[in-house]
Design a protein around this motif. Structure first.
Motif, PDB file in Angstrom:
ATOM      1  N   UNK A 108     -35.920  52.511 -66.486  1.00 38.48           N
ATOM      2  CA  UNK A 108     -36.338  53.082 -67.770  1.00 38.48           C
ATOM      3  C   UNK A 108     -36.039  54.576 -67.809  1.00 38.48           C
ATOM      4  N   UNK A 109     -36.239  55.260 -66.677  1.00 38.85           N
ATOM      5  CA  UNK A 109     -35.922  56.676 -66.618  1.00 38.85           C
ATOM      6  C   UNK A 109     -34.444  56.940 -66.808  1.00 38.85           C
ATOM      7  N   UNK A 110     -33.596  56.105 -66.220  1.00 37.19           N
ATOM      8  CA  UNK A 110     -32.155  56.261 -66.401  1.00 37.19           C
ATOM      9  C   UNK A 110     -31.764  56.026 -67.857  1.00 37.19           C
ATOM     10  N   UNK A 111     -32.383  55.044 -68.477  1.00 37.59           N
ATOM     11  CA  UNK A 111     -32.071  54.781 -69.890  1.00 37.59           C
ATOM     12  C   UNK A 111     -32.563  55.911 -70.790  1.00 37.59           C
ATOM     13  N   UNK A 112     -33.591  56.643 -70.337  1.00 37.52           N
ATOM     14  CA  UNK A 112     -34.136  57.739 -71.144  1.00 37.52           C
ATOM     15  C   UNK A 112     -33.313  59.015 -71.026  1.00 37.52           C
TER      16      UNK A 112
ATOM     17  N   UNK B  38     -39.823  59.144 -58.282  1.00 41.25           N
ATOM     18  CA  UNK B  38     -40.597  58.102 -57.608  1.00 41.25           C
ATOM     19  C   UNK B  38     -41.948  57.933 -58.285  1.00 41.25           C
ATOM     20  N   UNK B  39     -42.522  59.025 -58.798  1.00 47.08           N
ATOM     21  CA  UNK B  39     -43.799  58.920 -59.509  1.00 47.08           C
ATOM     22  C   UNK B  39     -43.664  58.020 -60.728  1.00 47.08           C
ATOM     23  N   UNK B  40     -42.549  58.105 -61.443  1.00 48.61           N
ATOM     24  CA  UNK B  40     -42.325  57.229 -62.582  1.00 48.61           C
ATOM     25  C   UNK B  40     -42.227  55.782 -62.120  1.00 48.61           C
ATOM     26  N   UNK B  41     -41.539  55.554 -60.998  1.00 47.55           N
ATOM     27  CA  UNK B  41     -41.442  54.199 -60.449  1.00 47.55           C
ATOM     28  C   UNK B  41     -42.804  53.669 -60.039  1.00 47.55           C
ATOM     29  N   UNK B  42     -43.727  54.569 -59.704  1.00 50.99           N
ATOM     30  CA  UNK B  42     -45.036  54.163 -59.197  1.00 50.99           C
ATOM     31  C   UNK B  42     -46.009  53.753 -60.299  1.00 50.99           C
ATOM     32  N   UNK B  43     -45.651  53.980 -61.556  1.00 52.03           N
ATOM     33  CA  UNK B  43     -46.574  53.676 -62.654  1.00 52.03           C
ATOM     34  C   UNK B  43     -46.663  52.195 -62.963  1.00 52.03           C
ATOM     35  N   UNK B  44     -45.650  51.415 -62.557  1.00 55.65           N
ATOM     36  CA  UNK B  44     -45.674  49.985 -62.863  1.00 55.65           C
ATOM     37  C   UNK B  44     -45.254  49.726 -64.289  1.00 55.65           C
ATOM     38  N   UNK B  45     -46.031  48.908 -64.994  1.00 54.47           N
ATOM     39  CA  UNK B  45     -45.671  48.479 -66.341  1.00 54.47           C
ATOM     40  C   UNK B  45     -45.413  49.672 -67.249  1.00 54.47           C
ATOM     41  N   UNK B  46     -44.277  49.643 -67.921  1.00 57.61           N
ATOM     42  CA  UNK B  46     -43.908  50.702 -68.844  1.00 57.61           C
ATOM     43  C   UNK B  46     -43.134  51.820 -68.201  1.00 57.61           C
ATOM     44  N   UNK B  47     -43.141  51.874 -66.873  1.00 58.25           N
ATOM     45  CA  UNK B  47     -42.409  52.902 -66.160  1.00 58.25           C
ATOM     46  C   UNK B  47     -41.166  52.324 -65.507  1.00 58.25           C
ATOM     47  N   UNK B  48     -40.872  52.798 -64.328  1.00 56.95           N
ATOM     48  CA  UNK B  48     -39.726  52.299 -63.594  1.00 56.95           C
ATOM     49  C   UNK B  48     -38.522  53.208 -63.709  1.00 56.95           C
ATOM     50  N   UNK B  49     -37.724  53.232 -62.646  1.00 54.07           N
ATOM     51  CA  UNK B  49     -36.588  54.142 -62.620  1.00 54.07           C
ATOM     52  C   UNK B  49     -35.456  53.706 -63.536  1.00 54.07           C
TER      53      UNK B  49
ATOM     54  N   UNK C 278     -49.063  59.030 -68.468  1.00 55.84           N
ATOM     55  CA  UNK C 278     -48.503  57.741 -68.824  1.00 55.84           C
ATOM     56  C   UNK C 278     -46.989  57.721 -68.820  1.00 55.84           C
ATOM     57  N   UNK C 279     -46.457  56.507 -68.790  1.00 57.17           N
ATOM     58  CA  UNK C 279     -45.001  56.338 -68.751  1.00 57.17           C
ATOM     59  C   UNK C 279     -44.346  56.757 -70.064  1.00 57.17           C
ATOM     60  N   UNK C 280     -44.982  56.432 -71.200  1.00 59.66           N
ATOM     61  CA  UNK C 280     -44.352  56.695 -72.496  1.00 59.66           C
ATOM     62  C   UNK C 280     -44.064  58.182 -72.680  1.00 59.66           C
ATOM     63  N   UNK C 281     -45.047  59.024 -72.360  1.00 59.69           N
ATOM     64  CA  UNK C 281     -44.833  60.470 -72.498  1.00 59.69           C
ATOM     65  C   UNK C 281     -43.769  60.951 -71.526  1.00 59.69           C
TER      66      UNK C 281
END
Length: 318
Positions: A265-269, A252-263, A228-231
């Motif tokens: 969100x990864x940059x903000x994390x 790219x795998x994070x971007x592929x999750x859709x809702x709750x994911x996205x790059x 999941x994206x949250x973990x």
């Protein structure tokens, strides 16, 4: 930061507080810059039998390809012209003639004058040395999981010790070595996920990718639940705290999750690297490590950077 500290951050600490601390660390150590590294997947031929990967050698449903040198050079030039700061050349394992790849690396460095990273798996030290002499400065070799027993189950005939030994050889040759692992991998435990972070820190890597596990239909793990994206976002933040100076990609795998994911969100994390794909359009669908792969291009990269309030590179040699 010990295993108990990492476990607390991963599973017990307030997620918002962990993300805030990671953001503060990122700004202090790396600044607001996002490095853009153009990815060219030049071959999907692979000799291994990893149980989660669509490129696995027994997969007869996959149309295999290897780009020509001219095609690789053209894709790399297009990446740099589009704004990529460096080039990443990636393939399945065992797909590459060492001299052939050295010639490609040498020409990219000569003509485009950008850093070149390789991600082509476990190879003899002489191959790593040849590519280093040709001008490659980075090498990405994901360890996938720090649990030796789980690694052996997922990679029949291979061991985690072999993987780690290659990473040590790469560092000894002067590469900026990177590793990575999956989150939500079937059989992964809280302790083993903490060990992934500890192993990356022990190896002193300059880059560490953490992407969610996404099943692929033509593999033994086709029916396994995905990560999941949250973990994955929580792991990115903990990685930033445990390895403050490392480059961390929003995958790219994070971007592929859709809702709750996205790059974004990864940059903000806590991530600071994006890797848009410049594999020729006619071959992108054949580089099928997992299903539902998001099309990450420069437009998507610019959008993620803007949404996260960050700025582009330029990339360095680290």
């Amino acid at each position: 930061m010990e295993r108990a500290d990492i476990l607390h951050l991963l599973y017990d600490a307030d997620a918002g507080d962990v993300r805030r601390r990671a953001g503060e660390t990122l700004l202090r150590v790396k600044g607001t810059r996002v490095f853009v590294r153009g990815l060219v997947e030049f071959s999907n031929v692979c000799r291994r039998n990893c149980r989660y990967c669509g490129l696995r050698a027994p997969n007869r449903k996959l149309a295999r390809y290897t780009l020509t040198q001219a095609e690789v050079l053209e894709a790399a030039a297009r990446a740099v012209a589009s704004g990529a700061d460096s080039i990443v050349l990636q393939s399945g394992e065992g797909a590459t003639d060492a001299v052939w790849l050295a010639e490609v690396v040498r020409e990219i460095v000569r003509s485009l004058r950008v850093p070149v990273a390789l991600s082509v798996g476990e190879r003899p030290a002489r191959d790593y040395a040849l590519w280093r002499d040709a001008g490659a400065t980075r090498y990405l070799l994901k360890h996938e999981t720090a649990d030796p027993a789980l690694y052996a189950r997922l990679h029949p005939g291979h061991s985690l010790a072999e993987r780690v030994a290659c990473l040590r050889v790469l560092a000894g040759l002067g590469y900026a070595a990177g590793t990575g692992f999956m989150t939500g991998l079937p059989g992964q435990t809280p302790d083993s996920l903490a060990d992934d972070i500890l192993l990356a820190r022990e190896l002193g890597v300059t880059m560490c990718g953490a992407g969610p596990f996404i099943p692929q239909a033509d593999t033994p793990l086709a029916r396994a639940p995905g990560g999941g994206a949250a973990l994955n976002l929580r792991v990115l933040s903990v990685l930033r705290l445990a390895l403050p100076g490392a480059d961390l990609p929003a995958t790219t795998a994070l971007a592929s999750l859709g809702a709750g994911g996205g790059q974004a969100a990864g940059l903000r994390a806590g991530a600071n690297v994006l890797m848009p794909c410049f594999t020729p359009e006619r071959r992108r669908g054949d580089y099928r490590i997992y299903d539902g792969k998001a099309p990450v291009d420069m437009e998507a990269v610019d959008r993620a950077i803007a949404e996260s309030g960050r700025t582009r590179g330029p990339d360095g040699e680290g």
